[in-house]
Scaffold this active site. Sequence first.
Site, PDB file in Angstrom:
ATOM      1  N   LYS A  89       0.836  -1.194   0.000  1.00  0.00           N
ATOM      2  CA  LYS A  89       0.000   0.000   0.000  1.00  0.00           C
ATOM      3  C   LYS A  89       0.877   1.253   0.000  1.00  0.00           C
ATOM      4  O   LYS A  89       1.937   1.277   0.643  1.00  0.00           O
ATOM      5  CB  LYS A  89      -0.917  -0.027   1.222  1.00  0.00           C
ATOM      6  CG  LYS A  89      -1.993   1.047   1.274  1.00  0.00           C
ATOM      7  CD  LYS A  89      -2.887   0.802   2.488  1.00  0.00           C
ATOM      8  CE  LYS A  89      -3.970   1.858   2.642  1.00  0.00           C
ATOM      9  NZ  LYS A  89      -4.836   1.577   3.815  1.00  0.00           N
ATOM     10  N   SER A 170      -9.678   1.701   3.003  1.00  0.00           N
ATOM     11  CA  SER A 170      -8.798   2.527   2.190  1.00  0.00           C
ATOM     12  C   SER A 170      -7.764   1.728   1.388  1.00  0.00           C
ATOM     13  O   SER A 170      -7.105   2.272   0.503  1.00  0.00           O
ATOM     14  CB  SER A 170      -8.056   3.532   3.085  1.00  0.00           C
ATOM     15  OG  SER A 170      -7.195   2.874   4.006  1.00  0.00           O
ATOM     16  N   SER A 194     -10.206  -0.960   6.849  1.00  0.00           N
ATOM     17  CA  SER A 194      -9.504  -0.694   5.591  1.00  0.00           C
ATOM     18  C   SER A 194      -8.787  -1.883   4.979  1.00  0.00           C
ATOM     19  O   SER A 194      -8.318  -1.802   3.846  1.00  0.00           O
ATOM     20  CB  SER A 194      -8.507   0.454   5.790  1.00  0.00           C
ATOM     21  OG  SER A 194      -9.188   1.669   5.971  1.00  0.00           O
TER      22      SER A 194
END
Length: 559
Positions: A89, A170, A194
Amino acid sequence: MPCCCPLASGYPKLIDVTLEELETGFENGEFSSVDLVNAYVARINEVNSTLHAVTEINPDALSIAAALDAERANGIIRGPLHGIPILIKNNIATMDKMSNTVGSFALMGATVPTDSTLAAKLRAAGVVILGKSNLSQWANFRSNNSTNGWSAYGDQTFGAYYPAQDPSGSSSGSGVSPSIGLAFAALGSETSGSILSPSQVNNIVGIKPTVGLTSRTLVVPISQRQDTVGPMAHTVKDSAYILQAIAGKDPQDNYTLAQPFDSPPDYVTACNFSAFRGARIGIPRNLVDGTQEPDNIVLTAFEAAIATIKRAGATIVDNTNITAFALDQYNNGNSSTIVVDADFVTDLPKNYLSKLTSNPQNVHNLAHVSNFTRTFPPEDYPDRDTGVWDEALALSFDNTSPEFWAAYQTNLEIAGPQGITGLLVNYSLDALILPTDFAPGLPALIGSPVITVPLGFYPADEPVVRNRRGTLVETGPNIPFGISFLGDKWSEASLIGFAYAFEQRTRVREKVQPYLVPRTELVDVVGKSMNGSVPMSKRGASGVGMKRAPVLAPVVTVK
């Protein structure tokens, strides 16, 4: 339907390939790590202009893969992840030629003094860090009116199971990428939902570890009390392999020093088909809001899952509900907001911005970041507001103030004795289960672990429901959903056992086909001359540290 069975060529399909299949291919000399990198990069280039799941590709990926292939040829194998390409990420810092922007131009060109602890652990395990995955900007902690998967730096991520699918967030790109084989797996981060939510809507497994099981050093923070990093992959066992590599203590992250073991348990051997035998599994029904599931598709699948778990030997203890006070505070209170707001104002400068070795935009605290965002047009302000930051900056206290501690103690009470830990103790339970839609919030408050596994998907005639902007499809035909296993802190091994036992009996991931799947497979790259370089995104070409040499960690055997 996607299938992990081999293609006619004999190579496994990358959309569902398992680690053990890749290891077998390496051992038999059928393909190399360089071949894998070439195949995954080609697959990214096929679909990324549509899905925007990857913000940039590591320009050193091929040279790192070649070095790892050379080690293998010389009998050096670092562990089961040796030579495996994984995305991380875009809030997990690397000291290489890639950026770590959290999706914002405020951090474009900023550099870090070293790899994040997690990136260093991956490299030591022999992982090829293939690139950075897109995310909801600032890990969904900027706007009240933005969209899941949008970032100024990476554009709008879409899921692959329906056109314009909401990828959730996210860790949006970290969910989409493994779902269609743009990498073997990905790392995501979670403060509240997330990892779990993008995993479920992208039909993959996601492990949200106990806060403190994995390091957060040089991961852009939201809340030291809730942030955690975990794997997102095709299967429970593949996720367990990755968790094994990244778990452990880090002297730079004091939360990891609370681990009740010198070395983490063996998460791979925890994958036990018979894990449900003799287990007591509770269902906190009052956390399930039926009004959010009006057509009962998810709840019907959940009831079928309960029957499956019962047949597998578990005792189901129904209506193990949290207290009325806890439920009211959870639904209507503001303690959870206060905690993450106050933590963010303090943690962002202290734990990340102050560590930067270069900071071209001179952003040293949240006020600086907010001002940059409001005045730099590509950040799309005011169409996408800074409402979350405005609220945090308006607090008259930080996370050292008495007002903060009162809110934090409320969180610990409603999710602890009156919530998850209370249920586990009072009913002598081994775990709780919930539809993943309802699983993230309470565990977030106390930092306890959750694993989501594919449960089902909406039927082909499901009406399309869009987000409030009308730009993303939240619910529609073939969009997946999951079931979550919740436990006490440090109970990942038990949860992995339950998740694996459920997955092996249901195999839901194999039953639904994405609408968009890359066509490149290993057969298209093995033995063929490639161009010898890994293309980067236009934005990634101006990333950090362009003169640094490829990063290959010293050999450390990882079991």
